[in-house]
Write an enzyme that holds these catalytic residues in place. Structure first.
Site, PDB file in Angstrom:
ATOM      1  N   SER A   1      -9.900   2.514   2.526  1.00 46.07           N
ATOM      2  CA  SER A   1      -9.066   2.993   1.942  1.00 46.07           C
ATOM      3  C   SER A   1      -8.017   2.027   1.034  1.00 46.07           C
ATOM      4  O   SER A   1      -7.384   2.363   0.170  1.00 46.07           O
ATOM      5  CB  SER A   1      -8.000   3.992   2.576  1.00 46.07           C
ATOM      6  OG  SER A   1      -7.522   3.341   3.557  1.00 46.07           O
TER       7      SER A   1
ATOM      8  N   SER B   1     -10.379   0.108   7.162  1.00 51.02           N
ATOM      9  CA  SER B   1      -9.554   0.340   5.699  1.00 51.02           C
ATOM     10  C   SER B   1      -8.829  -1.184   5.208  1.00 51.02           C
ATOM     11  O   SER B   1      -8.504  -1.124   4.017  1.00 51.02           O
ATOM     12  CB  SER B   1      -8.458   1.400   5.555  1.00 51.02           C
ATOM     13  OG  SER B   1      -9.383   2.450   5.307  1.00 51.02           O
TER      14      SER B   1
ATOM     15  N   LYS C   1       0.702  -1.083   0.006  1.00 47.99           N
ATOM     16  CA  LYS C   1       0.071   0.028   0.009  1.00 47.99           C
ATOM     17  C   LYS C   1       0.782   1.314   0.102  1.00 47.99           C
ATOM     18  O   LYS C   1       2.076   1.336   0.703  1.00 47.99           O
ATOM     19  CB  LYS C   1      -0.915   0.003   1.212  1.00 47.99           C
ATOM     20  CG  LYS C   1      -1.957   1.064   1.454  1.00 47.99           C
ATOM     21  CD  LYS C   1      -2.825   0.939   2.364  1.00 47.99           C
ATOM     22  CE  LYS C   1      -3.756   2.132   2.392  1.00 47.99           C
ATOM     23  NZ  LYS C   1      -4.971   2.060   3.578  1.00 47.99           N
TER      24      LYS C   1
HETATM   25  N1  GLN Z   1     -13.434   4.888   5.894  1.00 47.08           N
HETATM   26  C1  GLN Z   1     -12.957   5.420   7.001  1.00 47.08           C
HETATM   27  C2  GLN Z   1     -12.508   6.792   6.699  1.00 47.08           C
HETATM   28  O1  GLN Z   1     -12.464   7.286   5.770  1.00 47.08           O
HETATM   29  C3  GLN Z   1     -11.471   4.337   7.565  1.00 47.08           C
HETATM   30  C4  GLN Z   1     -10.148   4.875   6.762  1.00 47.08           C
HETATM   31  C5  GLN Z   1      -9.267   3.761   7.132  1.00 47.08           C
HETATM   32  O2  GLN Z   1      -9.432   2.875   8.038  1.00 47.08           O
HETATM   33  N2  GLN Z   1      -8.136   4.349   6.872  1.00 47.08           N
HETATM   34  O3  GLN Z   1     -11.712   7.350   7.717  1.00 47.08           O
END
Ligand code: GLN
Length: 494
Positions: free
Chosen positions: A160, A184, A79
């Site tokens: 994400s 995410s 990532k």
């Molecule tokens: N969807 C969540 C956010 O937008 C979690 C994102 C994540 O875990 N990095 O904050």
């Protein structure tokens, strides 16, 4: 022999050790798949030379009769939140365009030390903010899945870590790293029919991982099955003195401890997770999961997590607050983009760089975060959210007096179409309803594929465990995996 790209981490590791195929053949096969899959936009940077170098080292070690390292011959995707020495790292943001870290993140270093190779850097939501990968500055990742009803609308791979989920599901890599701040790893795994685990907060070092919300961020693996996640997590985790929140604990042998026998275990079902408007198919899958747990020998207990409904609002105060502070460093002076308008002073340069470099969602979070931390509103929002966080953690503590793990759906929907929720940030935030509470409590949690919805799209089940009980989480995940027999995969259209 079957296509090498159909193999997961354990099968590649074992095959390379046994000499059934060479590590270089494996790397080459995945490199070809990556090069053919541009339409998915999963990779921001391709690094075939890195994967080949690691594979060559594995093959050379084997030829010399040396003992092979834990991940020798396994190529993975990284990532783009992990800084990689000498390889462009942007967190999918323009503000870091062209940034080449002069150091390696601890998690990625651990993986290279274990013999893994890198196929490339994976696209993601910008600074890991999002649930659909649409906030990337470098274009959406597209899920390899399509609805079975002939509708070819491009679907979200989740976020994400959507580059990671898309790449693993599409067989561009056998596994990938993810990070999870509020879901995410788990939500994209659920959307794409793969497996992912977020360990207990503090298991994986955050050193060299670009920070979003430091009290929540955790790295973890995303792979085809539970065993592969256990193998990767063993390599990724471990104490690191450079991260003040790193846990000074030995890394357990999670792979060796795998067992799908849940005799004597109690599985808690939180009644507050039966949310309004959840599709009947997800309810049905949850019930199916309960039956699988019973079949594996577990006893089912209904438990209550009474503060669940406050988790999303608390998360969407705490995470932006921390983000607004963490992202203050992007000022055009030290890294990436610099926008210096003609005749501009220092303040103008900061403003121009940040206006140009950050995407809309990142700006929204910085605005919210700065607001909730400002003198007049700090107590009303930030302090209050911290109190709620403590209550949520206590809910879990009380629940774990009565059970060993919790079983819930991972997300309240299957993958949605790209664009479907983009206009309404709140609708997007609601997709995190089941993943955010365990993040606030710092608990280990994983998603395993359970089945398909009526459109043929994957649905995931989530297991949440006690602090440091990744083994209990993995074992409950394995019990589901053994019973779900999930073999569906997307047809190649790209
Ligand atoms: N969807 C969540 C956010 O937008 C979690 C994102 C994540 O875990 N990095 O904050």
């Amino acid at each position: 022999m079957s296509d090498l790209t159909d193999l997961g981490v354990a099968a590649i590791r074992d095959g390379v050790r046994a000499g059934s195929f060479s590590a270089c053949d494996v790397a080459d096969a995945f490199i070809v798949n990556v090069s053919k899959a541009k339409a998915l936009n999963a990779f921001l940077v391709e690094t075939p030379e890195h994967a080949i170098a690691a594979a060559t080292a594995a093959d050379t070690a084997r030829a010399a009769g040396e003992t092979l390292k834990a991940l020798a011959g396994v190529p993975i995707g990284m990532k783009d939140l992990f800084c990689t020495n000498g390889v462009v790292t942007t967190a999918a943001s323009r503000i870091l365009e062209g940034f080449v870290p002069p150091y390696e993140s601890r998690v990625s270093q651990n993986l290279w030390d274990a013999g893994a190779g890198m196929l490339g850097k994976l696209n993601m939501d910008q600074f890991a903010m999002g649930s659909s990968n649409e906030t990337s500055a470098f274009g959406n990742v597209i899920s390899p899945w399509r609805r079975a009803n002939g509708d070819t609308a491009p679907l979200a791979p989740g976020g994400s870590s959507g580059g990671s989920s898309s790449a693993v599901a599409a067989r561009l890599c056998p596994a990938a790293t993810g990070t999870d701040t509020g879901g995410s790893i788990r939500q994209p795994a659920a959307f794409t029919g793969i497996t992912g685990i977020k360990p207990t907060y503090g298991r994986c070092s955050r050193w060299g991982t670009i920070a979003f919300a430091s009290s929540l961020d955790q790295a973890g693996p995303m792979a085809r099955d539970v065993r592969d996640c256990a193998i990767l997590l063993e390599a990724m985790a471990g104490f690191d003195a450079r991260d003040a929140t790193s846990l000074k604990l030995d890394v357990p042998q999670w792979e060796a401890g795998l067992s799908g026998d849940l005799s004597g275990k109690r599985v808690g079902i939180p009644k507050e997770y039966r949310v309004d408007g959840m599709p009947a198919e997800i309810e049905a899958l949850w019930q199916q999961g309960i039956d699988w747990m019973k079949d594996a020998g577990a006893e089912i207990v209904e438990i209550s997590l009474p503060h669940t409904k406050y988790a999303l609002p608390a998360y969407y105060i705490i995470a932006p607050a921390e983000a607004s502070s963490n992202l203050a460093r992007y000022d055009g002076v030290r890294y990436g983009l610099r926008d210096l308008p003609e005749g501009a002073g220092l303040q103008d340069m900061y403003a121009a760089t940040r206006a140009e470099g950050f995407g809309d969602e990142v700006k929204r979070r910085i605005l919210i975060g700065t607001y909730v931390l400002s003198a007049g509103f700090y107590d009303a929002y930030y302090t209050q959210a911290q109190k709620v966080r403590a209550l949520i953690a206590r809910d879990f503590e009380q629940a774990f007096e009565r059970c060993d793990v919790l079983l819930t759906p991972t997300a309240p929907s299957a993958a949605f179409a790209l664009g479907e929720k983009q206009a309404d940030p709140i609708a997007m935030y609601l997709n995190d309803v089941f993943t955010v509470p365990s993040s606030l409590a710092g608990l280990p949690a994983m998603s395993v594929p359970g089945g398909l919805d009526k459109d043929g799209l994957p649905l995931g089940l989530q297991i949440i465990g006690r602090p440091l009980d990744e083994q209990g989480v993995l074992n409950a995940g394995l019990a589901i995996e053994q019973r779900a027999g999930f073999v569906a995969r997307p047809g190649v259209w790209w």
